[in-house]
Design a protein around this motif. Structure first.
Motif, PDB file in Angstrom:
ATOM      1  N   HIS A  88      -1.461   7.704  12.234  1.00  8.91           N
ATOM      2  CA  HIS A  88      -0.572   6.631  11.727  1.00  8.91           C
ATOM      3  C   HIS A  88      -1.356   5.570  12.025  1.00  8.91           C
ATOM      4  CE1 HIS A  88       2.232   9.520  12.192  1.00  8.91           C
ATOM      5  NE2 HIS A  88       2.867   9.429  10.365  1.00  8.91           N
ATOM      6  N   ILE A  89      -0.829   4.276  11.389  1.00 10.30           N
ATOM      7  CA  ILE A  89      -1.652   3.028  12.005  1.00 10.30           C
ATOM      8  C   ILE A  89       0.186   2.243  11.344  1.00 10.30           C
ATOM      9  CG2 ILE A  89      -2.641   1.110  10.615  1.00 10.30           C
ATOM     10  CD1 ILE A  89      -4.256   2.563   9.943  1.00 10.30           C
ATOM     11  N   LEU A  90       0.094   1.329  12.877  1.00 11.34           N
ATOM     12  CA  LEU A  90       1.149   0.186  12.386  1.00 11.34           C
ATOM     13  C   LEU A  90       0.910  -0.671  11.121  1.00 11.34           C
ATOM     14  CD1 LEU A  90       3.994  -0.408  13.168  1.00 11.34           C
ATOM     15  CD2 LEU A  90       3.130  -1.714  14.985  1.00 11.34           C
ATOM     16  N   LYS A  91       1.760  -0.519  10.339  1.00 12.52           N
ATOM     17  CA  LYS A  91       1.114  -1.848   9.232  1.00 12.52           C
ATOM     18  C   LYS A  91       2.667  -3.032   8.818  1.00 12.52           C
ATOM     19  CE  LYS A  91      -1.933  -2.666   5.700  1.00 12.52           C
ATOM     20  NZ  LYS A  91      -2.731  -2.464   4.652  1.00 12.52           N
ATOM     21  N   ASN A  92       2.798  -3.962   9.157  1.00 15.16           N
ATOM     22  CA  ASN A  92       3.477  -5.053   8.954  1.00 15.16           C
ATOM     23  C   ASN A  92       4.892  -4.256   8.827  1.00 15.16           C
ATOM     24  OD1 ASN A  92       1.897  -6.755   6.878  1.00 15.16           O
ATOM     25  ND2 ASN A  92       2.328  -5.411   5.065  1.00 15.16           N
ATOM     26  N   GLY A  93       4.977  -3.860  10.303  1.00 12.23           N
ATOM     27  CA  GLY A  93       6.326  -3.332  10.887  1.00 12.23           C
ATOM     28  C   GLY A  93       6.327  -2.156  10.650  1.00 12.23           C
ATOM     29  N   THR A  94       5.080  -1.416   9.984  1.00 11.10           N
ATOM     30  CA  THR A  94       6.373  -0.577   9.458  1.00 11.10           C
ATOM     31  C   THR A  94       4.347   0.574  10.194  1.00 11.10           C
ATOM     32  OG1 THR A  94       7.126  -0.827   7.947  1.00 11.10           O
ATOM     33  CG2 THR A  94       6.841   1.458   7.705  1.00 11.10           C
ATOM     34  N   PHE A  95       4.973   2.307  10.222  1.00 11.56           N
ATOM     35  CA  PHE A  95       4.179   2.670  10.702  1.00 11.56           C
ATOM     36  C   PHE A  95       3.686   3.575   9.013  1.00 11.56           C
ATOM     37  CE2 PHE A  95       5.223   2.716  14.434  1.00 11.56           C
ATOM     38  CZ  PHE A  95       4.477   2.512  15.307  1.00 11.56           C
ATOM     39  N   LYS A  96       1.795   3.785   8.812  1.00 11.71           N
ATOM     40  CA  LYS A  96       1.977   4.298   7.681  1.00 11.71           C
ATOM     41  C   LYS A  96       0.963   5.842   7.912  1.00 11.71           C
ATOM     42  CE  LYS A  96       3.102   0.960   5.211  1.00 11.71           C
ATOM     43  NZ  LYS A  96       4.830   1.285   4.279  1.00 11.71           N
ATOM     44  N   LYS A  97       1.634   6.575   7.827  1.00 13.72           N
ATOM     45  CA  LYS A  97       0.184   7.353   7.697  1.00 13.72           C
ATOM     46  C   LYS A  97      -1.365   7.272   6.825  1.00 13.72           C
ATOM     47  CE  LYS A  97       0.252  12.619   7.675  1.00 13.72           C
ATOM     48  NZ  LYS A  97       0.970  14.132   7.292  1.00 13.72           N
TER      49      LYS A  97
END
Length: 98
Positions: free
Chosen positions: A87-96
């Motif tokens: 997972h990556i934190l992007k714009n305050g949201t975790f994306k798989k």
């Protein structure tokens, strides 16, 4: 770098992963740039042997001791190793990571 030492991760070799990352940090003389910390369970048990690039917010999963070099290369380059990332934190949201 936060390295999970929860029960499931330990069963999959988390202690050796922690030691390998710490050894790589020592060999590269990165102690002032990278702090490696053991944690209790990070509650990401499906990704056995989990580590988090903090504060960047990248979660790495299924780590083995042999991943430590690639992991540190990615961290120091401020690049995400997509082969290891879950997972990556992007714009305050975790994306798989796919």
């Amino acid at each position: 770098m936060l390295v999970c030492q929860g029960k499931n991760c330990r069963k999959e070799g988390a202690k050796a992963v922690y030691k390998a990352i710490q050894k790589e940090v020592d060999q590269r003389e990165l102690k002032k740039a990278v702090q490696v910390t053991k944690t209790k369970c990070l509650e990401q048990c499906k990704g056995k042997c989990v580590a988090v690039d903090y504060p960047e917010g990248t979660w790495y999963r299924n780590l083995t001791p042999s991943d430590s070099k690639d992991l540190l290369d990615s961290m120091m380059a401020r690049d995400v190793n997509r082969d290891l990332a879950g997972h990556i934190l992007k714009n305050g949201t975790f994306k798989k990571v796919k």
